[in-house]
Write a protein that holds these residues in place. Structure first.
Motif, mmCIF file in Angstrom:
data_model
loop_
_atom_site.group_PDB
_atom_site.id
_atom_site.type_symbol
_atom_site.label_atom_id
_atom_site.label_comp_id
_atom_site.label_asym_id
_atom_site.label_seq_id
_atom_site.Cartn_x
_atom_site.Cartn_y
_atom_site.Cartn_z
ATOM 1 N N PRO A 73 0.819 -1.227 0.000
ATOM 2 C CA PRO A 73 0.000 0.000 0.000
ATOM 3 C C PRO A 73 0.851 1.275 0.000
ATOM 4 C CG PRO A 73 -0.883 -1.577 1.577
ATOM 5 C CD PRO A 73 0.425 -2.125 1.107
ATOM 6 N N VAL A 74 1.992 1.241 0.655
ATOM 7 C CA VAL A 74 2.878 2.417 0.661
ATOM 8 C C VAL A 74 3.448 2.632 -0.737
ATOM 9 C CG1 VAL A 74 5.051 3.347 1.566
ATOM 10 C CG2 VAL A 74 3.422 2.247 3.117
ATOM 11 N N GLN A 75 3.900 1.557 -1.373
ATOM 12 C CA GLN A 75 4.441 1.652 -2.736
ATOM 13 C C GLN A 75 3.360 2.147 -3.701
ATOM 14 O OE1 GLN A 75 6.132 -2.133 -3.826
ATOM 15 N NE2 GLN A 75 7.671 -2.052 -2.193
ATOM 16 N N LYS A 76 2.152 1.599 -3.562
ATOM 17 C CA LYS A 76 1.055 2.027 -4.437
ATOM 18 C C LYS A 76 0.728 3.504 -4.221
ATOM 19 C CE LYS A 76 -1.281 -2.382 -5.153
ATOM 20 N NZ LYS A 76 -2.508 -3.146 -4.943
ATOM 21 N N GLY A 77 0.733 3.938 -2.975
ATOM 22 C CA GLY A 77 0.445 5.344 -2.685
ATOM 23 C C GLY A 77 1.489 6.273 -3.280
ATOM 24 N N LEU A 78 2.762 5.918 -3.139
ATOM 25 C CA LEU A 78 3.834 6.733 -3.709
ATOM 26 C C LEU A 78 3.733 6.770 -5.232
ATOM 27 C CD1 LEU A 78 6.771 5.594 -1.425
ATOM 28 C CD2 LEU A 78 5.905 7.931 -1.618
ATOM 29 N N ASN A 79 3.505 5.616 -5.851
ATOM 30 C CA ASN A 79 3.424 5.565 -7.309
ATOM 31 C C ASN A 79 2.132 6.195 -7.839
ATOM 32 O OD1 ASN A 79 5.944 4.513 -7.978
ATOM 33 N ND2 ASN A 79 5.274 2.425 -7.538
ATOM 34 N N TRP A 80 1.064 6.182 -7.051
ATOM 35 C CA TRP A 80 -0.165 6.866 -7.451
ATOM 36 C C TRP A 80 0.097 8.365 -7.558
ATOM 37 C CZ3 TRP A 80 -3.386 10.398 -4.844
ATOM 38 C CH2 TRP A 80 -4.619 10.641 -5.460
ATOM 39 N N ILE A 81 0.830 8.906 -6.597
ATOM 40 C CA ILE A 81 1.178 10.334 -6.645
ATOM 41 C C ILE A 81 2.095 10.600 -7.834
ATOM 42 C CG2 ILE A 81 2.419 12.187 -5.439
ATOM 43 C CD1 ILE A 81 1.308 11.006 -2.829
ATOM 44 N N ARG A 82 3.058 9.702 -8.081
ATOM 45 C CA ARG A 82 3.954 9.865 -9.232
ATOM 46 C C ARG A 82 3.149 9.889 -10.536
ATOM 47 N NH1 ARG A 82 9.332 11.075 -8.938
ATOM 48 N NH2 ARG A 82 9.780 9.691 -10.646
ATOM 49 N N LYS A 83 2.169 9.033 -10.637
ATOM 50 C CA LYS A 83 1.337 8.980 -11.845
ATOM 51 C C LYS A 83 0.570 10.284 -12.027
ATOM 52 C CE LYS A 83 -2.075 6.090 -14.133
ATOM 53 N NZ LYS A 83 -2.929 4.911 -14.037
ATOM 54 N N LYS A 84 0.050 10.834 -10.929
ATOM 55 C CA LYS A 84 -0.673 12.108 -10.988
ATOM 56 C C LYS A 84 0.247 13.252 -11.408
ATOM 57 C CE LYS A 84 -4.860 11.372 -9.285
ATOM 58 N NZ LYS A 84 -6.048 11.644 -10.024
ATOM 59 N N GLU A 85 1.533 13.146 -11.079
ATOM 60 C CA GLU A 85 2.533 14.163 -11.437
ATOM 61 C C GLU A 85 3.148 13.898 -12.817
ATOM 62 O OE1 GLU A 85 3.659 16.905 -9.490
ATOM 63 O OE2 GLU A 85 1.862 16.466 -8.310
ATOM 64 N N ASN A 86 2.626 12.884 -13.543
ATOM 65 C CA ASN A 86 3.144 12.479 -14.856
ATOM 66 C C ASN A 86 4.628 12.126 -14.801
ATOM 67 O OD1 ASN A 86 0.685 12.758 -16.249
ATOM 68 N ND2 ASN A 86 0.993 14.972 -16.307
ATOM 69 N N LYS A 87 5.009 11.374 -13.779
ATOM 70 C CA LYS A 87 6.384 10.919 -13.591
ATOM 71 C C LYS A 87 6.401 9.402 -13.619
ATOM 72 C CE LYS A 87 7.954 15.066 -12.599
ATOM 73 N NZ LYS A 87 9.138 15.731 -12.983
ATOM 74 N N PRO A 88 7.549 8.802 -13.993
ATOM 75 C CA PRO A 88 7.617 7.332 -13.970
ATOM 76 C C PRO A 88 7.531 6.798 -12.541
ATOM 77 C CG PRO A 88 9.768 8.278 -14.470
ATOM 78 C CD PRO A 88 8.787 9.411 -14.456
ATOM 79 N N GLU A 89 7.054 5.571 -12.411
ATOM 80 C CA GLU A 89 6.911 4.961 -11.091
ATOM 81 C C GLU A 89 8.269 4.787 -10.421
ATOM 82 O OE1 GLU A 89 4.756 1.301 -11.319
ATOM 83 O OE2 GLU A 89 2.837 2.321 -11.620
ATOM 84 N N PHE A 90 8.257 4.776 -9.074
ATOM 85 C CA PHE A 90 9.471 4.507 -8.318
ATOM 86 C C PHE A 90 9.896 3.058 -8.501
ATOM 87 C CE2 PHE A 90 8.145 8.048 -5.390
ATOM 88 C CZ PHE A 90 9.273 8.818 -5.566
ATOM 89 N N SER A 91 11.192 2.831 -8.425
ATOM 90 C CA SER A 91 11.737 1.483 -8.338
ATOM 91 C C SER A 91 12.029 1.226 -6.868
ATOM 92 C CB SER A 91 13.029 1.357 -9.143
ATOM 93 O OG SER A 91 12.787 1.633 -10.507
ATOM 94 N N PHE A 92 11.672 0.058 -6.388
ATOM 95 C CA PHE A 92 11.898 -0.292 -4.994
ATOM 96 C C PHE A 92 12.776 -1.520 -4.913
ATOM 97 C CE2 PHE A 92 7.756 1.836 -5.008
ATOM 98 C CZ PHE A 92 7.961 2.802 -4.038
ATOM 99 N N VAL A 93 13.572 -1.582 -3.848
ATOM 100 C CA VAL A 93 14.391 -2.756 -3.596
ATOM 101 C C VAL A 93 13.463 -3.860 -3.137
ATOM 102 C CG1 VAL A 93 16.237 -3.711 -2.166
ATOM 103 C CG2 VAL A 93 16.358 -1.341 -2.937
ATOM 104 N N SER A 94 13.598 -5.031 -3.721
ATOM 105 C CA SER A 94 12.759 -6.155 -3.326
ATOM 106 C C SER A 94 13.329 -6.770 -2.056
ATOM 107 C CB SER A 94 12.720 -7.204 -4.436
ATOM 108 O OG SER A 94 11.972 -8.306 -4.022
ATOM 109 N N LEU A 95 12.527 -6.776 -1.000
ATOM 110 C CA LEU A 95 12.977 -7.295 0.292
ATOM 111 C C LEU A 95 12.373 -8.653 0.605
ATOM 112 C CD1 LEU A 95 12.657 -3.996 2.331
ATOM 113 C CD2 LEU A 95 14.715 -4.996 1.404
ATOM 114 N N ARG A 96 11.456 -9.105 -0.182
ATOM 115 C CA ARG A 96 10.768 -10.377 0.131
ATOM 116 C C ARG A 96 11.237 -11.476 -0.764
ATOM 117 N NH1 ARG A 96 5.153 -8.810 2.586
ATOM 118 N NH2 ARG A 96 5.737 -6.800 3.317
#
Length: 138
Positions: free
Chosen positions: A115-138
């Motif tokens: 949900p945190v990743q989705k929230g950050l990328n939702w804001i990025r999408k609204k700003e017309n920016k590419p999605e964040f890349s995250f380190v995979s921890l799982r």
């Protein structure tokens, strides 16, 4: 109850105004900050870069400003957990500007939640920016 309101009415009004201001500022500033970050910001979050030609006074001044902003964002995020606003996202931004023991584990844990990743990328999408890349921890 009326005595309480008469005594502390100005304080309650001030808290209501602060809550409203925090909400609207978070709606404006947090998306702007998230939009300004590089898409791989959270991958390189723990890397520290110091320019060799940077004057020590400028380095200390910028570091102090960075810590001050991080602390303000962190405290604002905690308040936004109880007041209107984007609390978790603001806390993550604040923590990313600070240096303290356990920072890496804390930020990695917060950023591992979908949900945190989705929230950050939702804001990025609204700003017309590419999605964040995250380190995979799982």
């Amino acid at each position: 109850m009326q005595l309480f309101i008469d005594t502390y009415g100005h304080l309650l009004s001030l808290l209501g105004l602060l809550s409203t201001a925090t909400f609207f500022l978070s709606l404006l500033i947090i998306p702007w900050i998230i939009g300004m970050l590089d898409k791989d910001f959270f991958i390189h979050l723990h890397e520290h870069k110091k320019k060799e030609d940077e004057h020590p006074v400028i380095f200390i001044l910028l570091r102090t400003l960075r810590y001050f902003l991080g602390f303000i964002l962190f405290l604002s995020g905690i308040l936004m957990l109880f007041l209107p606003g984007q609390g978790i996202l603001t806390i993550i931004l604040g923590i990313s500007l600070l240096d303290f023991p356990g920072k890496r584990a804390l930020t990695d844990r917060l950023l591992s939640y979908r949900p945190v990743q989705k929230g950050l990328n939702w804001i990025r999408k609204k700003e017309n920016k590419p999605e964040f890349s995250f380190v995979s921890l799982r």
